[in-house]
Design an enzyme around this catalytic site. Structure first.
Site, short mmCIF file in Angstrom:
data_model
loop_
_atom_site.label_atom_id
_atom_site.label_comp_id
_atom_site.label_asym_id
_atom_site.label_seq_id
_atom_site.Cartn_x
_atom_site.Cartn_y
_atom_site.Cartn_z
CD GLU A 168 -3.01 -0.90 0.14
OE1 GLU A 168 -3.74 0.10 0.18
OE2 GLU A 168 -3.07 -1.74 -0.77
CB SER A 434 -51.84 -30.74 19.72
OG SER A 434 -53.02 -30.87 18.94
#
Length: 892
Positions: A168, A434
């Site tokens: 970089e 149920s």
């Protein structure tokens, strides 16, 4: 001969002003010298005839004569012009530079003035990270805006920052924030390429941009970026600037910073990155979406090679190291795929504000999740959906598993977190079918029904509502045990109407349901929506002996320095089910798994209770079941709520069985609580033998209790542990705790001794007072006589004496002449006084959970006949014929 040319002698002068006398012209070709102090405005090229200098057109010469003697002055004149041009260029170049510098300074001043005062410049705080750990300390996930915690420069391998610099900003260690050499080289590249080739920002400039500026590509932003970069270099070391950059730069996939990237792509900490992994991560930076190894592995390999070559050229690594670090082109790049644990992480993140308020810095969250159990659950769920989903018409699943105290051990919120982050275990609310019926039956048990109460399984109409069994078949007279086991809708509906829907809601909320419910009769069939987490936790009291739980996934939250911000406690709702009712429910729910709709959930060696659930058109299929060690709920269905061919007893029960088999592997099976009080202390109201009335503590005026061994029914000496507040059984001879009797939790309002407990007198068995050294005497306020075996009393917030085992108010002695409750010789427990429904007389009956005896019965009111009259034992006219009918109808 010197002469002077006056103004009147110039070309075009008026005749009257011309000189009268003209000197003879100089020799042909000779130079005419000006007089001292005068300049010559022009050169004379040739003599004009007749001495006429100023007027008339000269005659044409018959032959052009060469201009002798003119070459040298001409050359001298050219040299003067060349030197003047160079000096002019230098001069104007200097002027241009001066004005250009002024312009640059003006631009810098202009855009710099738009920045706030440098005194206010400060590095903005990095958004806090939430590091979420499993129970064993392994990382589940990072949450927050960054996706990872910050790491210091010195925590990283040396080749990690070296990769950043080599790729970089090669001159990072030498420039002052802006790199003029780099700017010039980029400018040359762009001129040669006739377009933009690459950026010229240094690492310091990128830090300035990320920290302070917007990403706009404008002149003003670049100027401000340079100003801020120089300020950063003046106020921070190179190491600090590089650390800021590594922890804040974006790597794609939501990862900000090197730690987040390492965890996201490779599942390791940045502290443990290899050289090849570090190079690949740095290679992402120029274009995170295009160079992402998850999306474009081939491009990521190319970028990795470039970074490694740059590191070798700069001398950070050798060429051999660069070659060795490259990933083989044929090798697959292994990146981390977010699994089901991410559903847990999302849930934890949503809880953070409620636990510790606004998060101001990085925190570490310790959870209760068992990582192996979590992965087992994920695999089992995915496998079931892959194998059964297409043919049964479902595509989604959810699972919640917790210890019986509400400690969540695993959670699967969907089949694929990458495809959908919607948490179907916590966020989704679906019809339980149920699986909601146990709360209806529990309300009936609390009213006085028993598992052996008879009821009629047949169609009926109630205010226009006519519930039907899902099978379309009806069994006639059945027990409530059978009604729950075979999930008969008509029986549940009759019970809900009888006990009232309001009572059903009260029971459900007491057990742990938190969703809003409407008090309508259809609540009995589970038509109202709840989430799987609350439904599963509402079954926990059945498994743990009747204590309510609050689902918990967080044990501790601390900052990165180790300061504890939150720590879980054992506080909870307390007892929510009477032991007798609990035993009745466990009896029925075990039957539902043994022979009923939940037969597919049996696991070897363990007692299992549970209930299936299937909503209308099978849009939801559930099974919630438990052992004495763990409770687990499973849901299957579709996000678009379309119907399936599922039922709670097939695939959900199979998933439950497969998961629980793995989860309980290696653990010794234990029975579900509710069958015996052996090994427990049981509180019994203390009765004055002279009056037959409850003994009253003279200090508080409250009824007193004594404790008995739940297994033998024999009274025991007890005291309160000052450290825990628990009531413990002790040996009266030594004062040491007795082995085999579990202590009783609870708030102790008053003790038999008004001062500190000092043990028991071995001769009398009476407690000593630490303050006086004398035995403590309890006095009956009615007789003034000492009371033997006086013990500890517990009270609720209203001052009502309560049973510390059940949490319910202690029953008052009946005024029918009976004295202290007798002990059941079979169970060793105090018996209970009830009204015989056949004779109307009061009788003593066993109170142990296994007896399932009623506590009394109020004749139900309503428009339908109640399910059946309360009886001590079921009465079957043709018992075998009845069971055969059930087998015939339900295929059991």
């Amino acid at each position: 001969m010197d002469f002077r040319i006056s103004a009147d002698d110039r070309v075009g002068a008026p005749k009257g002003r011309q000189n009268k006398t003209q000197p003879s012209s100089a020799a042909k070709g000779a130079r005419v010298e000006p007089t001292m102090g005068q300049s010559m405005a022009f050169s004379v090229d040739e003599t004009r005839p007749g001495g006429n200098v100023g007027g008339g057109k000269p005659p044409k010469s018959p032959r052009k004569q060469p201009r002798k003697g003119k070459a040298e002055p001409a050359r001298n004149r050219k040299k003067k012009r060349g030197g003047g041009l160079l000096m002019g260029l230098l001069w104007w170049g200097f002027v241009a530079c001066l004005w250009g510098g002024i312009a640059v300074i003006g631009v810098i001043v202009y855009y710099g003035a738009q920045l706030p005062s440098s005194e206010t410049w400060a590095i903005p705080e990095r958004p806090p990270n939430i590091r979420i750990l499993a129970a064993d300390g392994s990382l589940i996930s990072n949450r927050g805006q960054t996706g990872g915690e910050a790491v210091t420069f010195r925590e990283l391998p040396q080749y990690v920052p070296a990769a950043f610099i080599a790729s970089e900003d090669r001159r990072f260690m030498s420039h002052f924030g802006v790199d003029p050499i780099g700017l010039l080289s980029v400018a040359v590249e762009m001129v040669e390429a006739r377009g933009v080739t690459r950026g010229a920002s240094t690492i310091t400039q990128q830090v300035a941009k990320n920290l302070f500026l917007t990403p706009d590509q404008t002149l003003g932003r670049k100027v401000q970026e340079a100003i801020l970069a120089i300020w950063l270099e003046q106020n921070f070391t190179k190491e600090e600037i590089l650390e800021l950059y590594m922890n804040r730069v974006y790597f794609g996939s939501g990862a900000y910073g090197i730690e987040a990237a390492a965890q996201t792509y490779f599942g390791v900490s940045a502290r443990n990155l290899s050289l090849g992994q570090a190079a690949m991560l740095v290679g992402i930076l120029p274009a995170p979406s295009a160079y992402n190894p998850k999306a474009n592995p081939d491009t990521a390999r190319d970028r990795q090679r470039l970074v490694l070559n740059a590191m070798a050229q700069e001398g950070y690594i050798t060429r051999d190291e660069a070659d060795a670090a490259r990933i083989n082109p044929d090798q697959t790049i292994r990146t981390v795929v977010a699994g089901s644990e991410s559903y847990v992480a999302d849930w934890v993140e949503s809880l953070m504000t409620a636990y510790i308020g606004e998060i101001e810095g990085d925190v570490v969250v310790q959870t209760t999740i068992d990582y192996k159990m979590q992965k087992d659950a994920e695999f089992i769920v995915k496998e079931a959906v892959a194998n059964e989903g297409e043919k049964r018409g479902f595509s989604q699943a959810a699972l919640v598993a917790m210890d019986v105290d509400g400690t969540v051990r695993a959670m699967v919120g969907g089949v694929d977190y990458q495809a959908s982050q919607y948490n179907r275990a916590v966020t989704a609310r679906r019809q339980p079918g149920s699986a909601f019926k146990p709360f209806v039956y529990m309300a009936a048990m609390e009213k006085g029904y028993t598992p052996d109460t008879l009821a009629e399984d047949a169609q009926f109409d109630y205010n226009g509502w006519s519930p039907r069994n899902s099978s379309g078949k009806y069994a006639g007279t059945v027990t409530l045990r059978q009604g729950l086991a075979y999930s008969l809708n008509t029986i549940a509906a009759r019970l809900a109407i009888d006990v009232t829907p309001e009572k059903v809601i009260e029971v459900a909320m007491r057990m742990g349901i938190s969703s809003n419910l409407s008090a309508v009769p259809s609540i009995a069939l589970g038509a109202q929506e709840v989430n799987l987490l609350e439904l599963t936790s509402a079954y926990a009291p059945f498994a743990n002996g009747g204590m309510g739980v609050i689902p918990n996934v967080i044990t501790k939250i601390s900052d990165v320095e180790g300061n504890v911000l939150y720590e879980a406690s054992n506080a909870g709702p307390g007892r929510v089910v009477d032991p007798n009712v609990l035993a009745a429910m466990n009896d029925m729910l075990k039957t539902a798994v043994e022979v009923g709709t939940g037969r597919g959930a049996n696991i070897g060696g363990w007692e299992v209770g549970g209930k299936t659930g299937t909503s209308q058109q099978s849009r939801d299929a559930l099974f919630v079941g438990y052992t004495s060690a763990m409770v687990t709920g499973v849901w299957l269905g579709n996000d678009n709520d379309t119907g399936t061919s599922l039922s709670g007893g097939n695939v959900p029960a199979n998933i439950w069985s497969n998961f629980m088999t793995k989860a309980l592997a290696g653990r010794a099976p234990a029975p579900i609580p509710g069958g015996s009080y052996a090994g427990q202390l049981i509180a019994q109201q203390l009765i004055d033998p002279n009056t037959g009335m409850p003994a009253i503590d003279p200090a508080t005026g409250q009824p007193m209790v004594q404790y008995v061994d739940g297994g033998t029914g024999e009274p025991v000496q007890t005291t309160t542990d000052p450290a825990t507040g628990q009531v413990i059984a002790i040996d009266p001879a030594t004062g040491a705790p007795l082995e085999g009797l579990a202590p009783v939790d609870g708030q102790v309002s008053n003790a038999t001794a008004s001062t500190g407990f000092g043990g028991f007198d071995p001769n009398t068995g009476m407690p000593f007072d630490n303050g006086t050294g004398l035995p403590v005497q309890q006095i009956d306020p009615n007789t003034g006589m000492p009371i033997d075996q006086g013990q500890i009393v517990q009270y609720d917030a209203n001052g009502q004496a309560i049973d510390p085992v059940t949490g319910f108010p202690l029953q008052q002695q009946n005024s029918n002449g009976f004295g202290q409750a007798p002990i059941d010789p079979e169970t060793g427990l105090p018996m209970t006084l009830v009204v015989d429904p056949a004779t109307g007389q009061q009788v003593w009956v066993p109170s142990a959970p296994t007896s399932q005896q009623p506590q009394g019965f109020a004749q139900p009111q309503g428009q339908i006949v109640p399910p059946g009259q309360v009886q001590q034992q079921p009465v079957y006219q043709e018992e075998r014929s009845q069971r055969t009918l059930m087998d015939l109808i339900f295929g059991n």
